[in-house]
Design an enzyme around this catalytic site. Structure first.
Site, PDB file in Angstrom:
ATOM      1  N   GLY A  30       0.719  -1.344  -0.098  1.00 15.03           N
ATOM      2  CA  GLY A  30      -0.031  -0.105  -0.114  1.00 15.03           C
ATOM      3  C   GLY A  30       0.810   1.215   0.099  1.00 15.03           C
ATOM      4  O   GLY A  30       0.287   2.246   0.524  1.00 15.03           O
ATOM      5  N   SER A  31       1.945   1.078  -0.346  1.00 14.27           N
ATOM      6  CA  SER A  31       2.895   2.488  -0.453  1.00 14.27           C
ATOM      7  C   SER A  31       2.084   3.563  -1.550  1.00 14.27           C
ATOM      8  O   SER A  31       2.262   4.477  -1.330  1.00 14.27           O
ATOM      9  CB  SER A  31       4.538   2.086  -0.656  1.00 14.27           C
ATOM     10  OG  SER A  31       4.578   1.620  -2.077  1.00 14.27           O
ATOM     11  N   ASN A  32       1.756   2.919  -2.790  1.00 11.75           N
ATOM     12  CA  ASN A  32       1.024   3.950  -3.463  1.00 11.75           C
ATOM     13  C   ASN A  32      -0.295   4.449  -2.945  1.00 11.75           C
ATOM     14  O   ASN A  32      -0.632   5.566  -3.124  1.00 11.75           O
ATOM     15  CB  ASN A  32       0.865   3.212  -4.881  1.00 11.75           C
ATOM     16  CG  ASN A  32       1.812   3.220  -5.623  1.00 11.75           C
ATOM     17  OD1 ASN A  32       2.056   4.020  -6.290  1.00 11.75           O
ATOM     18  ND2 ASN A  32       2.400   1.982  -5.956  1.00 11.75           N
ATOM     19  N   MET A 105      -4.244  -7.350  -6.625  1.00 14.96           N
ATOM     20  CA  MET A 105      -3.995  -8.635  -7.247  1.00 14.96           C
ATOM     21  C   MET A 105      -5.097  -9.427  -7.762  1.00 14.96           C
ATOM     22  O   MET A 105      -4.955 -10.503  -8.028  1.00 14.96           O
ATOM     23  CB  MET A 105      -3.209  -9.514  -6.332  1.00 14.96           C
ATOM     24  CG  MET A 105      -1.995  -8.766  -5.723  1.00 14.96           C
ATOM     25  SD  MET A 105      -0.594  -8.359  -7.118  1.00 14.96           S
ATOM     26  CE  MET A 105       0.143  -9.750  -7.506  1.00 14.96           C
ATOM     27  N   ILE A 107      -8.358  -9.851 -10.837  1.00 14.51           N
ATOM     28  CA  ILE A 107      -8.615  -9.185 -11.969  1.00 14.51           C
ATOM     29  C   ILE A 107     -10.319  -8.907 -12.147  1.00 14.51           C
ATOM     30  O   ILE A 107     -10.893  -9.954 -12.013  1.00 14.51           O
ATOM     31  CB  ILE A 107      -8.172 -10.004 -13.399  1.00 14.51           C
ATOM     32  CG1 ILE A 107      -6.796 -10.433 -13.123  1.00 14.51           C
ATOM     33  CG2 ILE A 107      -8.700  -9.546 -14.503  1.00 14.51           C
ATOM     34  CD1 ILE A 107      -6.105 -11.353 -14.006  1.00 14.51           C
ATOM     35  N   LEU A 108     -10.731  -7.831 -12.234  1.00 15.87           N
ATOM     36  CA  LEU A 108     -12.029  -7.493 -12.243  1.00 15.87           C
ATOM     37  C   LEU A 108     -12.563  -7.741 -13.424  1.00 15.87           C
ATOM     38  O   LEU A 108     -12.203  -7.972 -14.650  1.00 15.87           O
ATOM     39  CB  LEU A 108     -12.224  -6.031 -12.097  1.00 15.87           C
ATOM     40  CG  LEU A 108     -11.721  -5.095 -10.776  1.00 15.87           C
ATOM     41  CD1 LEU A 108     -11.500  -3.773 -10.637  1.00 15.87           C
ATOM     42  CD2 LEU A 108     -12.619  -5.780  -9.523  1.00 15.87           C
ATOM     43  N   ASN A 122      -5.228   1.930 -13.273  1.00 19.70           N
ATOM     44  CA  ASN A 122      -3.992   1.037 -12.677  1.00 19.70           C
ATOM     45  C   ASN A 122      -2.646   1.765 -12.681  1.00 19.70           C
ATOM     46  O   ASN A 122      -2.378   2.372 -13.593  1.00 19.70           O
ATOM     47  CB  ASN A 122      -4.297  -0.430 -13.044  1.00 19.70           C
ATOM     48  CG  ASN A 122      -3.367  -1.052 -12.233  1.00 19.70           C
ATOM     49  OD1 ASN A 122      -3.049  -1.189 -11.269  1.00 19.70           O
ATOM     50  ND2 ASN A 122      -2.838  -2.000 -13.314  1.00 19.70           N
ATOM     51  N   HIS A 124       1.143   0.302 -13.097  1.00 19.35           N
ATOM     52  CA  HIS A 124       1.794  -0.917 -13.403  1.00 19.35           C
ATOM     53  C   HIS A 124       3.274  -0.547 -13.648  1.00 19.35           C
ATOM     54  O   HIS A 124       3.927   0.133 -14.285  1.00 19.35           O
ATOM     55  CB  HIS A 124       1.317  -1.469 -14.755  1.00 19.35           C
ATOM     56  CG  HIS A 124       1.830  -2.755 -15.013  1.00 19.35           C
ATOM     57  ND1 HIS A 124       1.429  -3.798 -14.445  1.00 19.35           N
ATOM     58  CD2 HIS A 124       2.881  -3.046 -15.962  1.00 19.35           C
ATOM     59  CE1 HIS A 124       2.220  -4.964 -14.971  1.00 19.35           C
ATOM     60  NE2 HIS A 124       3.136  -4.584 -15.800  1.00 19.35           N
ATOM     61  N   SER A 151       3.643   2.744 -15.703  1.00 12.62           N
ATOM     62  CA  SER A 151       2.632   3.229 -16.633  1.00 12.62           C
ATOM     63  C   SER A 151       1.470   3.479 -15.688  1.00 12.62           C
ATOM     64  O   SER A 151       1.002   2.491 -14.907  1.00 12.62           O
ATOM     65  CB  SER A 151       2.147   2.140 -17.875  1.00 12.62           C
ATOM     66  OG  SER A 151       3.483   1.865 -18.357  1.00 12.62           O
ATOM     67  N   ASP A 160      -3.902  -5.303 -18.053  1.00 14.64           N
ATOM     68  CA  ASP A 160      -2.540  -4.199 -18.078  1.00 14.64           C
ATOM     69  C   ASP A 160      -2.680  -3.980 -19.697  1.00 14.64           C
ATOM     70  O   ASP A 160      -1.563  -3.705 -20.121  1.00 14.64           O
ATOM     71  CB  ASP A 160      -1.209  -4.791 -17.560  1.00 14.64           C
ATOM     72  CG  ASP A 160      -1.298  -5.338 -16.305  1.00 14.64           C
ATOM     73  OD1 ASP A 160      -2.010  -4.726 -15.657  1.00 14.64           O
ATOM     74  OD2 ASP A 160      -0.527  -6.092 -16.037  1.00 14.64           O
ATOM     75  N   GLU A 189       6.697   5.938  -9.441  1.00 12.61           N
ATOM     76  CA  GLU A 189       5.380   5.846  -9.242  1.00 12.61           C
ATOM     77  C   GLU A 189       4.723   6.696  -8.325  1.00 12.61           C
ATOM     78  O   GLU A 189       3.440   7.241  -9.008  1.00 12.61           O
ATOM     79  CB  GLU A 189       5.047   4.312  -8.871  1.00 12.61           C
ATOM     80  CG  GLU A 189       5.455   3.137  -9.801  1.00 12.61           C
ATOM     81  CD  GLU A 189       4.847   1.802  -9.298  1.00 12.61           C
ATOM     82  OE1 GLU A 189       4.037   1.630  -8.330  1.00 12.61           O
ATOM     83  OE2 GLU A 189       5.909   0.767  -9.582  1.00 12.61           O
TER      84      GLU A 189
HETATM   85  C1  GRF Z   1       3.651  -1.307  -7.493  1.00 18.41           C
HETATM   86  O1  GRF Z   1       4.756  -1.678  -7.898  1.00 18.41           O
HETATM   87  C2  GRF Z   1       2.768  -1.205  -8.592  1.00 18.41           C
HETATM   88  O2  GRF Z   1       3.010  -0.836  -9.715  1.00 18.41           O
HETATM   89  C3  GRF Z   1       2.084  -2.594  -8.798  1.00 18.41           C
HETATM   90  O3  GRF Z   1       2.079  -3.212  -7.453  1.00 18.41           O
HETATM   91  C4  GRF Z   1       3.010  -2.511  -6.644  1.00 18.41           C
HETATM   92  C5  GRF Z   1       2.323  -2.002  -5.375  1.00 18.41           C
HETATM   93  O4  GRF Z   1       3.022  -1.446  -4.497  1.00 18.41           O
HETATM   94  N1  GRF Z   1       0.749  -2.744  -9.612  1.00 18.41           N
HETATM   95  P1  GRF Z   1       2.534  -0.780  -3.358  1.00 18.41           P
HETATM   96  O5  GRF Z   1       1.353  -1.951  -2.616  1.00 18.41           O
HETATM   97  O6  GRF Z   1       1.823   0.289  -3.780  1.00 18.41           O
HETATM   98  O7  GRF Z   1       3.586  -0.481  -2.317  1.00 18.41           O
END
Ligand code: GRF
Length: 202
Positions: A30-32, A105, A107-108, A122, A124, A151, A160, A189
């Site tokens: 969940g860092s994003n 993780m 796929i919808l 998303n 990626h 991306s 994707d 990202e």
């Molecule tokens: C990221 O590299 C994102 O691009 C991919 O999964 C990873 C998720 O990282 N889809 P985080 O859980 O957001 O740290």
């Protein structure tokens, strides 16, 4: 009158009600998500994050929902169809208009995506259309690629494969391992995801 307007503006800013109500779907670190939550607090953001959905009960990223007092919900996806139906009910109830996948993780389904057409994006960790799916950095290094990247793309029923909104390219050095590359890409990202959201809504 003016005072009312100022009050309203202030309320909107505080509650995020003038923003596009957004859910972030996660499955892991969940860092994003954390980065998007921070982005949702700055003045120029078009979104407010009102909900976090996780496909995993132990997803580390869930702690950010707690930390920032955002509603969270875990769905185990055992019965996929039923789960998607329940998610749609929840999104409707919470008036969610926009979906950001961030390390999600699952796929919808086509049916689910149709309900949020062009409203699901998303991030990626590759320069799509290269390296769809998993282990993107390993594959880039194995193929001796000179560049890697990330991306942000619209989500379609094909993994994707939706239209790319924005990409960021970085150099792969001879010293890079899949771990160092993942770190470098992740850093990018954090810039790219907010920039793509701004691009969509501006
Ligand atoms: C990221 O590299 C994102 O691009 C991919 O999964 C990873 C998720 O990282 N889809 P985080 O859980 O957001 O740290």
């Amino acid at each position: 009158m003016l005072l009312e307007k100022i009050k309203l503006n202030l309320m909107e800013k505080l509650t995020g009600h003038n923003k596009i109500k957004t859910v972030v779907f996660i499955s892991g670190t969940g860092s994003n998500l954390k980065n998007l939550i921070k982005f949702s607090k700055i003045k120029k953001t078009p979104i407010s994050i009102d909900l976090v959905i996780s496909s995993a009960p132990l997803a580390k990223g869930l702690k950010y929902a707690d930390q920032f007092k955002i509603k969270k919900k875990i769905f185990n996806f055992k019965n996929f169809k039923e789960t998607e139906k329940n998610i749609l009910i929840l999104l409707n109830k919470e008036k969610i208009r926009f979906i950001c996948l961030a390390g999600f993780m699952k796929i919808l389904s086509k049916e689910f995506i149709k309900k949020f057409d062009k409203k699901i994006i998303n991030i990626h960790p590759s320069l799509l259309p290269k390296y769809k799916g998993l282990n993107t950095h390993e594959r880039a290094i194995k193929n001796k690629d000179k560049f890697a990247g990330c991306s942000v793309h619209y989500v379609t029923a094909k993994l994707d494969s939706g239209k790319v909104i924005m990409q960021k390219k970085i150099k792969i050095t001879t010293k890079d391992t899949s771990i160092s590359l993942a770190k470098k890409v992740l850093k990018q990202e954090y810039k790219l995801y907010p920039a793509a959201i701004i691009k969509i809504f501006n």
